[in-house]
Design a protein around this motif. Sequence first.
Motif, PDB file in Angstrom:
ATOM      1  N   GLY A 170       0.802  -1.219   0.000  1.00 34.30           N
ATOM      2  CA  GLY A 170       0.000   0.000   0.000  1.00 34.30           C
ATOM      3  C   GLY A 170       0.836   1.271   0.000  1.00 34.30           C
ATOM      4  O   GLY A 170       2.042   1.236  -0.211  1.00 34.30           O
ATOM      5  N   CYS A 174      -3.526   4.230   2.010  1.00 37.39           N
ATOM      6  CA  CYS A 174      -4.238   3.072   2.555  1.00 37.39           C
ATOM      7  C   CYS A 174      -3.501   2.318   3.655  1.00 37.39           C
ATOM      8  O   CYS A 174      -4.119   1.606   4.434  1.00 37.39           O
ATOM      9  CB  CYS A 174      -4.622   2.112   1.424  1.00 37.39           C
ATOM     10  N   CYS A 231      -6.099   0.726  -1.264  1.00 39.90           N
ATOM     11  CA  CYS A 231      -6.943   1.748  -1.897  1.00 39.90           C
ATOM     12  C   CYS A 231      -7.063   1.416  -3.385  1.00 39.90           C
ATOM     13  O   CYS A 231      -6.308   0.601  -3.917  1.00 39.90           O
ATOM     14  CB  CYS A 231      -6.355   3.140  -1.690  1.00 39.90           C
TER      15      CYS A 231
END
Length: 439
Positions: A170, A174, A231
Amino acid sequence: MPPFRAPRGTRDLLPTERSAFRRLEAVAADLARRYGYREIETPMFEEAAVFERGVGAVTDVIEKELFRIAHRSDEGESWALRPEPTAGIVRAYIQHGMQTWPQPVKLTMTGPMFRYDRPQAGRYRQFWQFDIEAIGDPGPAIDAEIIELGRSFYRLAGLDEVEILLNSIGDAACRPAYIAALTAYYAPHADRLPAIERERLHKNPLRLLDSKDPAMAELNAGAPRITDQLCDACQAHFTAVRGHLAVLGIVYRLEPALVRGLDYYTRTAFEFYIPGRQGQQQALGGGGRYDGLAGLLGGRPTPGIGFGLGLDRIVLALQAKGALESSEAASVAVVVGADPADTATRLRVATDLRAAGIAARADLSRRKLGKQLESAAKERVHFVVIIGDELADGNVQLKDLDAGSQQLVPLADLARKLASGDKSHRHGVGESQGPAGRS
RNA sequence: GUGGCCUUAGCUCAACCGGCAGAGCAUCGGAUUGUGGAUCCGAAGGUUACGGGUUCGACCCCCGUAGGCCACCCCA
């Protein structure tokens, strides 16, 4: 016992071992060139802050493994031996305005790194890495290309069995949320966790996932996975990286517990390892994307990705396989003499041969001919030039030690004869440790 | 940084219960004064990692230190 030894965690690379390193370096340099990487050399030490800010001040690499060097006039600043290559290279990228070069800037460097941790086989305080960095390309295609480059290197090095672990960790959008979720998952069990796991919960929750404690297995199985909580942008990137790897036919294993130890990594993380070996360290190399690093070091936000592959561990793995066996003569020819005292003529003949491009050494001892031949034979030299009475007529004896044959050759033709019969060009990645055995 | 195992010649290892430190390989020399890796003979190579302690006596037992290795931590 000798009064001085190499410092703890360092070692001398003796000629046979050094030549194995040399060949790996040559493979690395050639491979990097073919992929469009240019060589860079950054200092072996930097302002400590380069690593503290780049690598992350609370990582083990900085907190307990950094070799610090005080300035002569200590004004609170310190330098540090580089524990890894990426921070220094990105520092150089910023310093020299490489954002004005065509992007991405693709750089490679091979050299020693330093970490002050407790030594073990395959774990040294000075160790060598082959490093690749592509700065200025957000991916995902370059991610796949770099992983493929790493795999190619191991294959060329003779380690086809190397496997690849892949994960995405990530980014700033996120990862914090995921860490919060992970912490929330473990928090209710905190008092029942082993002490070390409780500490991880506070210090580095991602580490909980790959705990070696069997008691953690059940709990870990139910833990949230980062790859489920990326995300949208990171998820799309990860999917695209995997798509490119598939096109290249790269086999890898998804490892949600793969966490890189340095703060600057984002998104793509990967590791090369040898499965099933006891002792030593299985991780041969690793890398990943570091889109936040340039910003941390005071540059414009610039994406980047790279890897560092440990040469020491490759050599160890090759040794374990017995793959470093091969013989290599030190010279093509040795010039020996029938007259033990006449070292001058032997030296002169050898000098002329070298000037003609032939690898030759003279036996400069004053030992009798038999001993000189014995030494040459033990070196596994292929040809011996014997200087004797024939020299009065301008001739020498050229002896082929492998065949056991011998012929009278005019001195004037010697270099040409040796050049045509050259047997020196046959070697593998390494060679044996010499007559005495291992290092 | 934590815990454990180990350390005898350059290398690989012996040495009984605490009683004269050895072998193989490697090195050097001789057998062989102009012909090699084999063989035979010989030499050299040790503060038994280092420093203390126990003992009549320590490679051996005890303590400390250093180094190596193993498992962690972490990582290449």
